[in-house]
Design a protein around this motif. Structure first.
Motif, PDB file in Angstrom:
ATOM      1  N   UNK A  98      23.044   2.790 -26.821  1.00  0.00           N
ATOM      2  CA  UNK A  98      22.909   4.317 -26.389  1.00  0.00           C
ATOM      3  C   UNK A  98      20.886   3.629 -25.578  1.00  0.00           C
ATOM      4  N   UNK A  99      20.371   3.255 -26.506  1.00  0.00           N
ATOM      5  CA  UNK A  99      18.932   3.222 -26.476  1.00  0.00           C
ATOM      6  C   UNK A  99      18.467   2.346 -26.253  1.00  0.00           C
ATOM      7  N   UNK A 100      19.800   0.317 -26.296  1.00  0.00           N
ATOM      8  CA  UNK A 100      19.288  -0.703 -25.901  1.00  0.00           C
ATOM      9  C   UNK A 100      19.945  -0.843 -24.014  1.00  0.00           C
ATOM     10  N   UNK A 155      29.326   5.501 -35.584  1.00  0.00           N
ATOM     11  CA  UNK A 155      28.485   6.077 -34.571  1.00  0.00           C
ATOM     12  C   UNK A 155      26.844   6.052 -34.710  1.00  0.00           C
ATOM     13  N   UNK A 156      26.542   5.378 -35.057  1.00  0.00           N
ATOM     14  CA  UNK A 156      25.108   5.067 -35.632  1.00  0.00           C
ATOM     15  C   UNK A 156      25.331   3.382 -34.478  1.00  0.00           C
ATOM     16  N   UNK A 157      26.140   2.358 -34.413  1.00  0.00           N
ATOM     17  CA  UNK A 157      25.983   1.854 -33.169  1.00  0.00           C
ATOM     18  C   UNK A 157      25.894   2.199 -31.870  1.00  0.00           C
ATOM     19  N   UNK A 158      26.874   3.060 -31.682  1.00  0.00           N
ATOM     20  CA  UNK A 158      26.576   3.675 -30.776  1.00  0.00           C
ATOM     21  C   UNK A 158      25.697   4.533 -30.442  1.00  0.00           C
ATOM     22  N   UNK A 159      24.497   5.370 -31.135  1.00  0.00           N
ATOM     23  CA  UNK A 159      24.088   5.355 -30.735  1.00  0.00           C
ATOM     24  C   UNK A 159      22.448   4.470 -30.483  1.00  0.00           C
ATOM     25  N   UNK A 160      22.772   3.435 -31.629  1.00  0.00           N
ATOM     26  CA  UNK A 160      22.099   2.050 -30.818  1.00  0.00           C
ATOM     27  C   UNK A 160      22.197   1.482 -29.459  1.00  0.00           C
TER      28      UNK A 160
END
Length: 290
Positions: A243-245, A236-241
């Motif tokens: 998004x930011x990228x 889940x944290x990876x998907x958020x990262x």
């Protein structure tokens, strides 16, 4: 001012970001939906009939292992034994085990006049720290044969259904030494055979005789602490990262284009200024020649 191509690209980036956020939300939901005990905690508290979990010649499933069960039957005299190397509160000792003949598993009533006509399974009765005490406990059990039950007066037993362990050979090569709760190995030590066998064993908690030297076997409690799947959290944290990228990449491309435009505008202004200065110098030179 943003160019139309960057506005279109922004729309695409926002679609990708929404998809990433939904994937992240799915991972979080999966992590928290799986939070809890390794299995239903209530299933490890309320006993169920043995026949609901296992039948003779069928394996114990993961869902059935370590479940409390109730069963009717009796202990077979002459088929008691000792299993070595059993830990209790950090102390190595011995389990006294026996041959439990099943007369009724809660779903099926097995007809038979003696143990040889009934399905059997090993049962662990209790723990002692000393082998001499284990032998004494077996002698006490054999002496009180009336307390072992029978086909006419079976015992109602509460126990935990356990998965059979692999046999462990003794280092000295003595085949009589039993070092694990291996149903196949224990069955081969019985003087009285059975009509059928369970590839599992019972850890008795109530309903069977336990002579003085025997202590109740310590039961490892089921871990009911909150357990969250950290791998799902990480995803889940990876998907958020991501998004930011995605937003950062769009911003960086727009910024680079803007900087390039500024540089091109600056170069054009310099070129225009040089051109004007050259024209002015040529005009002045003509005036001087006249």
């Amino acid at each position: 001012m943003l160019k139309p191509k960057w506005l279109a690209f922004l729309a695409l980036v926002l679609v990708v970001v929404v998809a990433f956020l939904l994937l992240g939300r799915w991972q979080l939901t999966a992590a928290f939906e799986s939070a809890g005990t390794a299995a239903d905690a209530e299933a490890y508290v309320e006993p169920v009939p043995l026949g609901e979990l296992i039948a003779p010649d069928t394996w114990v499933t993961d869902e059935a292992a370590a479940r409390p069960i109730v069963v009717e039957g009796f202990l077979v005299a002459g088929d008691f034994g000792v299993v070595e190397g059993r830990l209790q509160d950090g102390v190595s000792g011995f389990w006294v085990v026996g041959h439990f003949a099943v007369t009724d598993d809660g779903t099926t009533s097995f007809g038979g006049v003696d143990a040889s006509e009934l399905p059997g399974m090993p049962v662990a009765l209790g723990w002692v720290a000393d082998e001499v005490q284990a032998v004494q406990a077996i002698a006490a059990l054999e002496a009180s044969e009336a307390d072992l039950g029978s086909t006419q007066s079976p015992l109602s037993v509460l126990a935990k259904l356990e998965v059979g362990q692999d046999p462990v050979p003794a280092r000295d090569g003595d085949p009589q030494r039993i070092l694990s709760m291996s149903p196949g190995q224990l069955i081969n030590t019985w003087a009285t055979g059975a009509s059928d066998y369970y590839p599992a064993w019972l850890l008795a908690t109530a309903g069977l005789p336990a002579p003085g030297p025997l202590e109740a076997i310590a039961v490892v409690p089921i871990d009911d602490s909150l357990q969250i799947d950290l791998l799902n959290i990480f995803y889940a944290i990876e998907w958020l990262v991501f998004c930011v990228m995605a937003i950062y990449i769009w911003w960086r491309m727009v910024r680079d284009d803007y900087v390039t435009d500024l540089a091109e505008q600056s170069d054009a202004a310099v070129a225009e200024r040089v051109r004007r200065e050259l024209l002015l110098e040529l005009a002045n030179q003509r005036d001087r020649e006249r």
